[in-house]
Each structure stands twice: as C-alpha cells, then as structure tokens.
Motif scaffolding. Structure first.
Motif, mmCIF file in Angstrom:
data_model
loop_
_atom_site.group_PDB
_atom_site.id
_atom_site.type_symbol
_atom_site.label_atom_id
_atom_site.label_comp_id
_atom_site.label_asym_id
_atom_site.label_seq_id
_atom_site.Cartn_x
_atom_site.Cartn_y
_atom_site.Cartn_z
ATOM 1 N N ASP A 278 -10.405 -6.472 1.506
ATOM 2 C CA ASP A 278 -10.416 -7.213 0.245
ATOM 3 C C ASP A 278 -11.211 -6.433 -0.796
ATOM 4 O O ASP A 278 -12.223 -5.804 -0.469
ATOM 5 N N THR A 279 -10.778 -6.536 -2.052
ATOM 6 C CA THR A 279 -11.452 -5.842 -3.139
ATOM 7 C C THR A 279 -12.377 -6.777 -3.910
ATOM 8 O O THR A 279 -12.362 -7.993 -3.717
ATOM 9 N N PHE A 280 -13.143 -6.184 -4.792
ATOM 10 C CA PHE A 280 -14.038 -6.916 -5.690
ATOM 11 C C PHE A 280 -13.201 -7.437 -6.859
ATOM 12 O O PHE A 280 -13.326 -6.995 -7.990
ATOM 13 N N SER A 281 -12.310 -8.384 -6.556
ATOM 14 C CA SER A 281 -11.396 -8.967 -7.535
ATOM 15 C C SER A 281 -12.174 -9.890 -8.490
ATOM 16 O O SER A 281 -13.137 -10.535 -8.067
ATOM 17 N N PRO A 282 -11.769 -9.980 -9.760
ATOM 18 C CA PRO A 282 -10.618 -9.353 -10.417
ATOM 19 C C PRO A 282 -10.912 -7.998 -11.020
ATOM 20 O O PRO A 282 -10.066 -7.411 -11.686
ATOM 21 N N TYR A 283 -12.120 -7.489 -10.774
ATOM 22 C CA TYR A 283 -12.521 -6.231 -11.394
ATOM 23 C C TYR A 283 -11.772 -5.050 -10.774
ATOM 24 O O TYR A 283 -11.415 -4.091 -11.457
ATOM 25 N N VAL A 284 -11.564 -5.124 -9.471
ATOM 26 C CA VAL A 284 -10.754 -4.143 -8.741
ATOM 27 C C VAL A 284 -9.757 -4.942 -7.917
ATOM 28 O O VAL A 284 -10.143 -5.888 -7.224
ATOM 29 N N PHE A 285 -8.488 -4.599 -8.010
ATOM 30 C CA PHE A 285 -7.506 -5.328 -7.213
ATOM 31 C C PHE A 285 -6.359 -4.410 -6.815
ATOM 32 O O PHE A 285 -6.133 -3.360 -7.425
ATOM 33 N N MET A 286 -5.658 -4.821 -5.773
ATOM 34 C CA MET A 286 -4.600 -4.002 -5.184
ATOM 35 C C MET A 286 -3.250 -4.697 -5.282
ATOM 36 O O MET A 286 -3.155 -5.921 -5.355
ATOM 37 N N ARG A 287 -2.220 -3.878 -5.247
ATOM 38 C CA ARG A 287 -0.853 -4.330 -5.005
ATOM 39 C C ARG A 287 -0.302 -3.442 -3.895
ATOM 40 O O ARG A 287 -0.820 -2.347 -3.645
ATOM 41 N N VAL A 288 0.746 -3.893 -3.223
ATOM 42 C CA VAL A 288 1.457 -3.072 -2.244
ATOM 43 C C VAL A 288 2.924 -3.104 -2.634
ATOM 44 O O VAL A 288 3.538 -4.171 -2.671
ATOM 45 N N VAL A 289 3.480 -1.930 -2.938
ATOM 46 C CA VAL A 289 4.791 -1.881 -3.569
ATOM 47 C C VAL A 289 5.777 -1.021 -2.791
ATOM 48 O O VAL A 289 5.394 -0.170 -1.976
ATOM 49 N N ASP A 290 7.056 -1.259 -3.086
ATOM 50 C CA ASP A 290 8.121 -0.362 -2.663
ATOM 51 C C ASP A 290 8.076 0.834 -3.603
ATOM 52 O O ASP A 290 8.263 0.670 -4.813
ATOM 53 N N PRO A 291 7.821 2.050 -3.119
ATOM 54 C CA PRO A 291 7.674 3.200 -4.024
ATOM 55 C C PRO A 291 8.945 3.523 -4.800
ATOM 56 O O PRO A 291 8.876 4.192 -5.841
ATOM 57 N N GLN A 292 10.084 3.053 -4.323
ATOM 58 C CA GLN A 292 11.342 3.329 -5.024
ATOM 59 C C GLN A 292 11.550 2.392 -6.212
ATOM 60 O O GLN A 292 12.132 2.776 -7.223
ATOM 61 N N THR A 293 11.086 1.148 -6.088
ATOM 62 C CA THR A 293 11.338 0.157 -7.129
ATOM 63 C C THR A 293 10.079 -0.290 -7.870
ATOM 64 O O THR A 293 10.172 -0.930 -8.925
ATOM 65 N N SER A 294 8.899 0.012 -7.320
ATOM 66 C CA SER A 294 7.599 -0.431 -7.850
ATOM 67 C C SER A 294 7.409 -1.941 -7.753
ATOM 68 O O SER A 294 6.454 -2.489 -8.308
ATOM 69 N N ALA A 295 8.311 -2.630 -7.053
ATOM 70 C CA ALA A 295 8.178 -4.077 -6.859
ATOM 71 C C ALA A 295 7.297 -4.367 -5.650
ATOM 72 O O ALA A 295 7.284 -3.603 -4.671
ATOM 73 N N ASP A 296 6.553 -5.483 -5.715
ATOM 74 C CA ASP A 296 5.728 -5.873 -4.574
ATOM 75 C C ASP A 296 6.593 -6.085 -3.337
ATOM 76 O O ASP A 296 7.660 -6.715 -3.424
ATOM 77 N N VAL A 297 6.149 -5.574 -2.202
ATOM 78 C CA VAL A 297 6.849 -5.846 -0.949
ATOM 79 C C VAL A 297 6.479 -7.263 -0.501
ATOM 80 O O VAL A 297 5.456 -7.806 -0.922
ATOM 81 N N PRO A 298 7.265 -7.882 0.350
ATOM 82 C CA PRO A 298 6.907 -9.221 0.842
ATOM 83 C C PRO A 298 5.610 -9.172 1.656
ATOM 84 O O PRO A 298 5.260 -8.139 2.235
ATOM 85 N N PHE A 299 4.916 -10.287 1.711
ATOM 86 C CA PHE A 299 3.726 -10.373 2.559
ATOM 87 C C PHE A 299 4.119 -10.074 4.005
ATOM 88 O O PHE A 299 5.162 -10.500 4.497
ATOM 89 N N GLY A 300 3.277 -9.294 4.674
ATOM 90 C CA GLY A 300 3.553 -8.906 6.050
ATOM 91 C C GLY A 300 4.338 -7.629 6.183
ATOM 92 O O GLY A 300 4.528 -7.127 7.296
ATOM 93 N N GLU A 301 4.779 -7.066 5.039
ATOM 94 C CA GLU A 301 5.542 -5.822 5.063
ATOM 95 C C GLU A 301 4.676 -4.664 4.582
ATOM 96 O O GLU A 301 3.709 -4.844 3.847
ATOM 97 N N ARG A 302 5.058 -3.446 5.009
ATOM 98 C CA ARG A 302 4.320 -2.246 4.628
ATOM 99 C C ARG A 302 4.897 -1.628 3.354
ATOM 100 O O ARG A 302 6.106 -1.596 3.157
ATOM 101 N N GLY A 303 4.014 -1.156 2.503
ATOM 102 C CA GLY A 303 4.412 -0.463 1.289
ATOM 103 C C GLY A 303 3.318 0.470 0.847
ATOM 104 O O GLY A 303 2.328 0.680 1.569
ATOM 105 N N GLN A 304 3.470 1.035 -0.342
ATOM 106 C CA GLN A 304 2.473 1.962 -0.871
ATOM 107 C C GLN A 304 1.437 1.191 -1.684
ATOM 108 O O GLN A 304 1.767 0.276 -2.441
#
Length: 367
Positions: free
Chosen positions: A287-313
């Motif tokens: 976990d990050t120091f949100s909201p100051y630092v926060f993460m997303r996990v995306v499909d590198p081809q589309t930049s869209a968030d991957v579903p929860f439980g799935e791997r992405g960049q």
C-alpha cells in the motif's frame, strides 16, 4: 495561494485529506501558478495540450499527463524546486534512481516531505521496536539512492547503532551488461562475507537487506542460528522476492521473525509498505501513502486498469506540493488489489520485474 489551498496541501501522515479531487485541484493550482510552481512544470504548461488548472478536476484527470519521467535524467534539479516552498520547507537532498533503464534520474527530496512520509511508514508498519536500543544491520546502497538515508533514520528511531555494508547496484548491472557473471557472483560472495562478519560478532536486532542476500544467509547454518537468536525484524526491498522463497523464509527458515518488504523507488520519493495482514492470497501486498502517492495497474497495450486479481504493469504517481510526478510507468508488473478503505488508486501484490521496457532490455541486478 488562498488559505483553503494551503490547508489542503499540508501532508497528513493519517492520510486524511477529505476530498481527494479537491486536493488534486489544489496541487494543480500550486504547480502551475507563477507564484508557487517550479520552473520545470511552468515551462511545460503550454505544451501539454490541456490546461492543468482548468482541465484536471480530480484524480482521474491526472491520466491526461504524459509520462515525462525520462526528462529527469538531464533536468537541472533546481528547476524541480517549487517557488512556493519557503523557509524550512526548502531544505532538500538530491537522490537518484538506480539507472536500470538508462542513465539515472535525479529528484529533490524535501526534508519536510521526508519526515511526514517516514511518520506514515512508522504508523502503518509499526514494529514496536522504537527506542529499544537494538542495532540495525543495513546492506543497502548508502547513496545516491534514498534507502541509505532511510536506514540512518531507522537506526536513530531504534536507538541503537547502524552497521552498514555499502552495496553498489550500478556496478552489478554494469557487470551483467558486460556478461561478467563470475564477477557478479564474487561480488555477492563478498557482500555475504561482510554480512556474516557483522552478524557473528555484533548484537544485531534488525536487518535491512536485499532478497539475494537474505536467501544466501538462509544457506548457512551458523548465520541462520545467529539470526534466530538475536534478530527481531527483517526488512527487504530493492529487488524481487518470489513467492516461494518468501514462504520458505517466513515459515521454515526464520519462523516467528517478522519479514516485511518495501516496494517503491526514488522516482516516487517513497516506498509502499507491505501489509501486515490481509495480503492478496498470502502474497506480499503493498500500500502507498495515498493520496499523495498512489498506484494503478494497467494493460500496457491499452493503458486501461486491469481487473482486480489480474496482473499488469505498475503505474506510479507522486502528487504533492513538493513534487509532481504523474503516470510513471514502472519496470515492474504486479497483481491489482483493492486499496484500503478511504484510499485512492490500488494496492499491488507479488511485484515482479519486466525483462524489457521501453523497447530495450532491462538489466535486473541485485537492487
């Protein structure tokens, strides 16, 4: 800057900013106003293709920003200093990234932010060891990375001595790029030897190290026995620790000793902390120091968030009055996990390095 913005922009280690979207709007007014913005961002305002003050109305709109992280390899660090910082808030140190994907990137770590970020870490990763006088053994880069200064402050918090073995991850990557794998092994052996000497002769209560050294310690019966008898906490970071090795270390080699990880980088001027409980499928979950630092996990081809439980960049964001570093596409993948209640972005589990990034190979060394 009005009083309301000034109040919103004050970093709170309890992570309570009220309305995150209002906070983001205040950050935009700070970084893109002549009075308070940095030369770096003010010089780029006209070329962004949108107006940060008018068009960025909340957290989701930060995706409008391009990833300008590569510019940090050559930018004059003085251009990163917001004009609105005054007095004690201007005290800063230059830290650098590891140079894994090219020449290092440089950032200003402002003392005020450093203290507030570390206060958050101390709250969410409370060990109960503060002021106990135990000694810390840190096998980390003492500089120009951030972790060296972090361990100095850790030792003061513990109230004991800091024993340091300096690690040069850039040298390891240089050797790997030349194909000098024998020298890499010798260098790791050298680090293990220094670690063993301190562990066997000094009273060490906490270890801060990298996964490969932790695994090498586990191969020696004398070091395992010593760690079991004196060490009360083990912290790791800087490189990937795979799930099987983590399970073995926690449950078979060092049972009963908390083994906690950190995931982050100088690039986001902080580290995400491993959850003590409730990790995704018993994997290391950060976990990050949100909201100051926060993460997303995306499909590198589309930049869209991957579903929860799935791997992405992994995509990292640092959004404070001290720095604005949006949409940094990291050289890591991870599993997208829901953030804790009240936090923005997401948590990330089972972080693993990419083999290629930005069209080139990634040299994954020891840190």
């Amino acid at each position: 800057m009005d009083v309301q913005d000034a109040k919103l922009l004050e970093v709170d280690s309890q992570q309570d900013v009220g309305d995150p979207d209002a906070y983001v709007r205040a950050v935009m007014r700070w970084h893109f106003s002549e009075e308070t913005g940095s030369p770096f961002w003010m010089s780029r305002r006209g070329s962004l293709g949108f107006d940060p003050i008018q068009d960025v109305r909340g957290v989701e709109d930060l995706s409008l920003f391009p990833n300008l992280i590569d510019e940090m390899r050559a930018v004059d660090v003085d251009d990163l200093r917001p004009r609105g910082l005054v007095g004690d808030s201007t005290r800063s140190t230059v830290f650098e990234s590891g140079g894994t994907t090219g020449s290092p990137k440089r950032f200003l770590m402002f003392e005020e932010w450093f203290q507030k970020y570390l206060a958050w870490v101390g709250r969410v990763s409370a060990s109960g060891l503060g002021g106990t006088g135990i000694n810390l053994l840190a096998t980390v880069p003492t500089g120009p990375h951030m972790i060296g200064e972090v361990t100095a402050r850790q030792a003061r918090f513990l109230g004991g001595h800091r024993f340091v073995i300096d690690l040069d991850p850039r040298w390891v990557k240089f050797l790997i790029q030349k194909g000098e794998y024998g020298q890499v092994k010798e260098y790791v052996d050298y680090l293990v030897g220094q670690t063993a000497d301190i562990l066997l002769t000094q009273n060490i209560g906490m270890i801060q190290t990298i996964p490969i050294l932790l695994e090498r310690i586990a191969e020696r019966d004398d070091l395992v026995e010593r760690v079991r008898s004196t060490v009360k906490r083990i912290a790791w970071g800087g490189a990937h620790l795979d799930a099987d090795a983590r399970h073995m270390l926690r449950n078979e080699i060092f049972p009963g000793i908390p083994i906690v990880g950190g995931y982050g980088s100088t690039t986001i001027l902080s580290v995400a902390a491993e959850r003590a409980e409730g990790g995704f499928e018993d994997l290391a979950t950060f976990d990050t120091f949100s909201p100051y630092v926060f993460m997303r996990v995306v499909d590198p081809q589309t930049s869209a968030d991957v579903p929860f439980g799935e791997r992405g960049q992994v995509v990292m964001n640092h959004v404070t009055k001290y720095a604005l570093i949006p949409n940094n596409l990291e050289r890591d993948t991870g599993i997208r996990v829901p953030a804790k209640q009240g936090q923005i972005g997401c948590a990330v589990a089972d972080v693993a390095p990419l083999d290629s990034f930005g069209g080139g190979a990634v040299t994954n060394g020891v840190y």
